[in-house]
Structure formats: structure tokens, C-alpha cells
Design a protein around this motif. Sequence first.
Motif, PDB file in Angstrom:
ATOM      1  N   GLU A 170      25.734 -77.013 -84.809  1.00 13.69           N
ATOM      2  CA  GLU A 170      25.882 -77.960 -83.701  1.00 13.69           C
ATOM      3  C   GLU A 170      25.910 -77.180 -82.397  1.00 13.69           C
ATOM      4  N   ARG A 172      26.417 -77.620 -78.018  1.00  8.13           N
ATOM      5  CA  ARG A 172      26.993 -78.534 -77.025  1.00  8.13           C
ATOM      6  C   ARG A 172      26.681 -78.053 -75.619  1.00  8.13           C
ATOM      7  N   GLN A 174      27.344 -79.271 -71.141  1.00  7.82           N
ATOM      8  CA  GLN A 174      27.943 -80.193 -70.174  1.00  7.82           C
ATOM      9  C   GLN A 174      26.996 -80.403 -69.012  1.00  7.82           C
ATOM     10  N   SER A 202      22.010 -86.557 -82.029  1.00 11.18           N
ATOM     11  CA  SER A 202      22.669 -86.182 -80.772  1.00 11.18           C
ATOM     12  C   SER A 202      23.646 -87.271 -80.347  1.00 11.18           C
ATOM     13  N   HIS A 205      29.278 -87.611 -75.043  1.00  2.94           N
ATOM     14  CA  HIS A 205      30.749 -87.716 -75.025  1.00  2.94           C
ATOM     15  C   HIS A 205      31.233 -87.861 -73.585  1.00  2.94           C
ATOM     16  N   SER A 210      32.646 -91.553 -77.477  1.00  4.16           N
ATOM     17  CA  SER A 210      31.308 -90.971 -77.633  1.00  4.16           C
ATOM     18  C   SER A 210      30.387 -92.026 -78.216  1.00  4.16           C
ATOM     19  N   GLN A 231      29.499 -84.612 -71.829  1.00  5.28           N
ATOM     20  CA  GLN A 231      29.171 -83.557 -72.784  1.00  5.28           C
ATOM     21  C   GLN A 231      28.137 -84.109 -73.771  1.00  5.28           C
ATOM     22  N   SER A 233      26.280 -83.315 -77.554  1.00  8.72           N
ATOM     23  CA  SER A 233      26.281 -82.491 -78.761  1.00  8.72           C
ATOM     24  C   SER A 233      25.047 -82.830 -79.586  1.00  8.72           C
ATOM     25  N   CYS A 234      24.403 -81.804 -80.156  1.00 11.65           N
ATOM     26  CA  CYS A 234      23.203 -81.996 -80.980  1.00 11.65           C
ATOM     27  C   CYS A 234      23.336 -81.161 -82.241  1.00 11.65           C
ATOM     28  N   GLN A 235      22.928 -81.744 -83.365  1.00 11.91           N
ATOM     29  CA  GLN A 235      22.968 -81.008 -84.629  1.00 11.91           C
ATOM     30  C   GLN A 235      21.665 -81.257 -85.381  1.00 11.91           C
ATOM     31  N   LEU A 243      19.038 -80.483 -76.946  1.00  8.71           N
ATOM     32  CA  LEU A 243      20.142 -80.377 -75.987  1.00  8.71           C
ATOM     33  C   LEU A 243      19.600 -80.161 -74.575  1.00  8.71           C
TER      34      LEU A 243
END
Length: 837
Positions: A170, A172, A174, A202, A205, A210, A231, A233-235, A243
Amino acid sequence: MHNNNKELTLSAPLSGPVLTLGKVPDAVFASGAMGDGIAIDPLNDTLYSPCAGVIIHVARTAHAVTVRADNGAEILLHLGLDTVELNGAGFSMLVSENQRVSLGQPLLRYDQDQVGQRCKSLVSLLILTNSHDFQVRPITLKAVKVGEPLLHIVARNGSVASVEASAGPEVRGQVRVAHRGGLHARPAALVRQTAQGFNSQSRLHFADKSAPCNSLIGLMGLAIGEQDEVQVSCQGADAEAALQALLSALATTLPDDHHAKAPVSTAPLKHPAEAGVLHGVCAAPGLVAAPLFRLNAISLPADAGNHDPAQQQSMLDAALNAVRSDIAATLAQAKKHNNADEESIFAAHMALLEDPALLDAAQQLITQGRAATHAWSQSIDAQCDMLQGTGSALLAERANDLRDLKQRVLRALLGKAWHYDVPAGAIVAAHELTPSDLLQLSAQGVAGLCMAEGGATSHVAILARGKGLPCLVALGSALLDQAQDQPVVLDADGGRLELTPTAERLADVQQAQIERQQRREAQQARAHLPAETRNGVAIEVVANVASSSEAAEAFANGADGVGLLRTEFLFVDRQTAPDVEEQRRAYQAVLDAMGDKSVIIRTIDVGGDKQLDYLPLPAEANPVLGLRGIRLGQARPEILDQQLRALLQVRPLRRCRILLPMVTEVDELLQIRQQVDALCVELNITERPEIGVMIEVPAAALQAEQLAEHADFLSIGTNDLSQYTLAMDRDHAGLAARVDALHPALLRLIAMTCAGAAVHKRWVGVCGALASDPLATPVLIGLGVTELSVSPVQIGEIKDRVRQLHEAECQRLSHDLLKLGSAAAVRHACQQHWPLP
């Protein structure tokens, strides 16, 4: 080729650069309305089968073919955009329906020159039409050759896709949200579209909440405001790329954010009580008298429950598909008529209709035995409550878009035709109208709209302005208590709905309406004649356009030529710059559309706040003061070199004039002149096109005499000149109303430009928005302007205005206006001297 019931690898059917659907310059394909897929800008002349399968459809006009793969995936291959209009010319289909084909088998050939010159774009689509059963995963977004692996197709059986997508680390990041008004529908749709271009999962947040980036409602429900820190987040396998793309989408303002232009306050002003009058907020201007017709929303009978879930889900799916198909048709029409407002609104509706937050909630209620009508209604109501609970006025207005979808799907479920039985010429009153309501009512010929609720920044307000329908919002619940068919006066400009007008007042307003319509018809009847002042001074009234189709519209409306062709339309939303031949064809098409009239073509004006994917430029603190216009041409000379080569090859060259944007000094002009001379020698061209300079920077206005010595003409861009002179961003919500080009300081710069040009006997035109303002026409003529470049629909009106004026009077009074203290004072004086009807 890997192929089982779950997965299939499709090979490239064409060679060329690969584009995501979001980059395709066609609203229906780009919105995903036809299904998921990918696009290729082809370099070869044959389309090959991406897999083994059976041909299930061949287009009558031979421009498209659909293959059903052995695992059931149905793949539409569509060559070029709007190619159906060629009626098969230039295409030869090599297969027939029900024929079995092998991987790599040629399916159709086309004549690249013939088709390329006549269609909107050769960008070709590979679309999975049964996307609800399968998922598309691009293997590459780089250029491909025929036969290379292009994308995976995976059956949607729940777990397989999501496990693969979320595998991997993952990441992240900002970012501060730059979108005006925060993350409302349009920017949320941009974020969603960006997320869909990647395999990774993705989420966004904010505060302690979120939402998945593929849920438009979820994103809007976070109630993220302008400049809020969020924020991401991508996995997944491509998490890092996803991202970066999402951070960029959140930090980049939309170019056409309508909320920037909305009134600063949409709350009704406190008016003294006035008998028989309701006060509201003007959403679209106008004055009209007609009977009031009240609309009511659909109400559902009580639901006993215990329904068969499979049957109800099937009914809901059918209704959703019917509405999707309706919206796709609306999108296609909007695109055909270059109606960007309508296009973006209904593209957002299409996204909402596929939103997992809505569909999952409805499905859950259906599983519990609820009727499809109530499940859909409740899931929408829950999301509306959530959006209205955010405390954001903009997001509360987006709840209206959800209510629109609620009504449309309910109509489809209940089997009622989507049609209000409204008498033509009525003023419609409703609690709150939706965009779909508005299009339907507009088609039925209503005279005006008024709502108990709503805001001046809503999608309905944008559409009403575009349709020219007077519209008042926020009139309060008393509106809904009025009697059906009572005669009223809707004075949107004054924010008033007059409930008890006298017979005399009704007659006056109706007479004003008749006169306005007659005036429009008379103006249009004379639009093709030249525009001359009362003392015989000829003023050219030309058009601002951005494509050959807009040029054709301008010609039909009586334009004396094109005063500004914005060439950016050729360069945006693609992965590589257009080559010389593509540009030449596009410029030639505009010249051809204008008969024997001249066309002024502005060289590319991007950079700063208008970025191109294939032309990475450094981020700038003040983009409008940075690398843009002619400065970009100096920084990246190959772009300008190709454009000038294309411009010099149009025929006849004497009808093509070249306009240079953002010039600030004489040397920039001389440099381009030398470049044009050198290219003419190289290309063996004896003629030289006229070259003009845009006056949009105060430095250029102050140096007009020096520029006019070496330029053939000057063209004033009042939009940029206003913001640079007044030091106010014209897209700033709080300042937009004050960026007025009739400010005395602007008028002084225009006067200075005309005086400087006169020394060298050069003509001056205006191509900014001020040219389209009939109040400004006498001022501009008085200061020495002899060409006005306006929006195509206003040509008749501006020509009519010119014919009522006397140049000597315009000169005398215009120079007095330079001494006034504000734009408001100038506007007041203009209305006194030269009243508008």
C-alpha cells in the motif's frame, strides 16, 4: 493467448498509441456509457481480430464490428469517431455476421487519407459491451503493434478480481484539494475516472472518514472543501502510478468550473414584504408572463415486502439499463451540438448511476424482500440525507442530481412514460426541478421555471441559462400553495414572481416578449448583410470558433469571417502532438467551411494552467504569469514549427491570417516573422500570410505603435487583458463579477492600442468577451475598433447594434467615458447614451 472461462488476453487490433477511454474526445465513449475498454490512435490501415470468436454484428456502414470471444465476452471494435456519418465511404468489411474468426484475422480495411480527412478523429475503440459480466484490465498504456498483448478480460465472479487488484504494497500520499467549491460532482467524477484507469484499489481519507475512489457518492459524502488536506491510499500492482495520478487530479483545478462563475451568495436577499410577490434568486435571466403550472413528484404506494429478490433485482437492472441508454443518447446529442455544460452534467449522472454505494444499498434492500421501487427510492433518499447533512450548499445541490435519477428510474420501473403533460408557454412551478425535468420541459416549450428550493449554482441553473429559459430558485414553500393556471409574471432579473399582476402589467410583459422575438427574427433575417454605421463605416462582425463545425455554424449565422480560431482543440486530450498533416487538414476544414471569407488562426495558447500530457512543464506558483502562449513556442520550438508548417500549407493562403498570443515585446514578433520567411523559402511558398499580434498583456497595449510597425493587424483579447490590468483572477468566485472589461483603465488601453495602430494604418479587432456585449459595441467603435469577433449566435444582434450607431457620436462620447471612475459608471453611462432595447 491465455483463455479460459475466467480470463482472456486480447491482442492489439491496430498499431498506434494507446489511450484510456477518459482521453477519448467523445462524451459517450469517455463516460463509459458503452462499456469499459481502451482506445488506439491507429497508424495502420487494417483492423485485426483481438481474439478467436464469432462475429455477432457488422455495422451497416462498415466502420465497426463486434466479436463474441469463446468465454462470452463481447468486444465492439469501432474505427474512428463519428465515422458512421461517412456511410461506408472509405471502408471495406472483410468478414460477415455469424462467421468464425481466428486471433489476428483481418476484419476490416479503411482508406486512411479518405476517412482521416472526413471524420472527427481516427481514434478507435475496443469496448467490452457486456462490462457488467467482465472486467477490463489494461496491460499497457504505451504504443502497441498489431498482435501485442493489450488487455486482460476477467469474469466478474466476485473475489478473483479484487484479490489480484489489492495484492501488493500500500502506498499513501497527501495533497491539498484545489477544486473551487471542494469535491463536488465534477471534480469527484474526475477523481473517479482517474481511479478507474488503474487496477489498484484506491481510497480517499479526510477527517475520520474514507471512501473508495470509484464511488462518486462516497467521494462527495466526505464533504471535502476547497484547500482541505486529504490523504490518498492505493494498493495493487500499479499503486504508485495510481497514487501520482490521483494526487494530480485532486491538485488540478477543472478548466471550466461553473461554480467559479456563480453568484457569490445564493441566499435570497431580505426584501420588504410586498403583497402578491414572492422573492427568490435569479438562476437564469429573463422576463415572462404566462399561466403557472405546478408539477408534483412521483409518490409510491406502501410496500408490503416479501417480494422475490431475483425478480425485483432483474426489474431494477432493466430500469437502470433503460435510463443508462437514455442518458447515453442525451450525451450523444450534447456532444453533437458542442454543448459542454449539458455533456458534463449528464456524464456525472452516468457515473452516479453506476455508483457502488447506491447499487449495493438497493441490492441489500431487495435481498431483504423490498420492492425494487422502494429499494431504489430508499437507497437514493439515504444518500441525499447524507449529502445534505454535510452542511455544504454545493453538495446539497448535488442531492438534486440524485433525486433526478430516482425519478427517472422510478418512471422506468413503474412503466410510466417520462413525460409531463405541461401546456406549452406555461411557467412551471416545482419543489425542485432536476436536469432531466428541465430538458423535457424545454422540449415541450415552457416559458419559464420557478422552484421553492434550489440554488443558482445548480446543474438546473446552468442548463436553464444555456436554454435561455428564465429561472428563479429559492422562492420558498408558498410557491407550492399557488393555484393551478393562475396568470403570473416571472421577473428573473429582479428576483420576483408576481402572483397578482394587473391585466395592464400582463399585457406590457407579453408585448415586450413579442417585440423581443420579432427583433431576434429581424436581426437574423439581416445577419448575412454587411454591418455599417449610419454614416457608412464598415465594421466586420466575425466569429470566435474552436472547430470546423463551429465555423460552419458561424458561416450559416452570417459571420463575415473567423476572428479567432482557438487551435488548442487539436492538442488537448491526447498522448502525442498532432503532426503537420493532421493540423493542416483541420485548418483547411475551417477555411473550407467559411466560403471565401478570411480566417484568423491563433497559434497554440497552452502552458501554465492549461497543461498537455505529452508536454510536461514545471509546476508554477502563478501559472497565468508563467510559460504560456508565445513563450511556450519559444521554450518548445518544435511545437510551433510544426504548427507554422501546417498553417503555411492551407489554400488559399491569402485567406489565412496567423495570430500570436501573449506577445509582450517587438522582438518576439520579429522572431516569428523570420521563422515564417525561412519556412516559406524551404517549402517553396511565394505568398506570405498576414501576421497579427494579440493585445492581452498591458505591455503590448503600451507598445501598440511599435508592434503595429511590424504586425499586419492587432487583436485585443479583453478577457486576459482585464485580469492582467486589474490584477484579479477572472475565475475567482468572489472577484469574477468585478473583472469587467468596461473598466475605464481597460478602455484607456484599448484607446491606446487603436491610436498606436493608426500611426501605421493597421486595423484593430476585439476577440474577447467584450466584443459580444452589445452595451460595449458603441464604445469599441468610438475608440477605433473596426472588427468584432463574437460568439456565432450573436452575429445578427451585434450587426444590428452597429447599424443603429453614428461613428462621430460614438467617438465623442467614448472619450468622455475614459474619465469615469468605475466599470459600473461606464455601464450606466452606456445605457443612458445608447440604451439597449
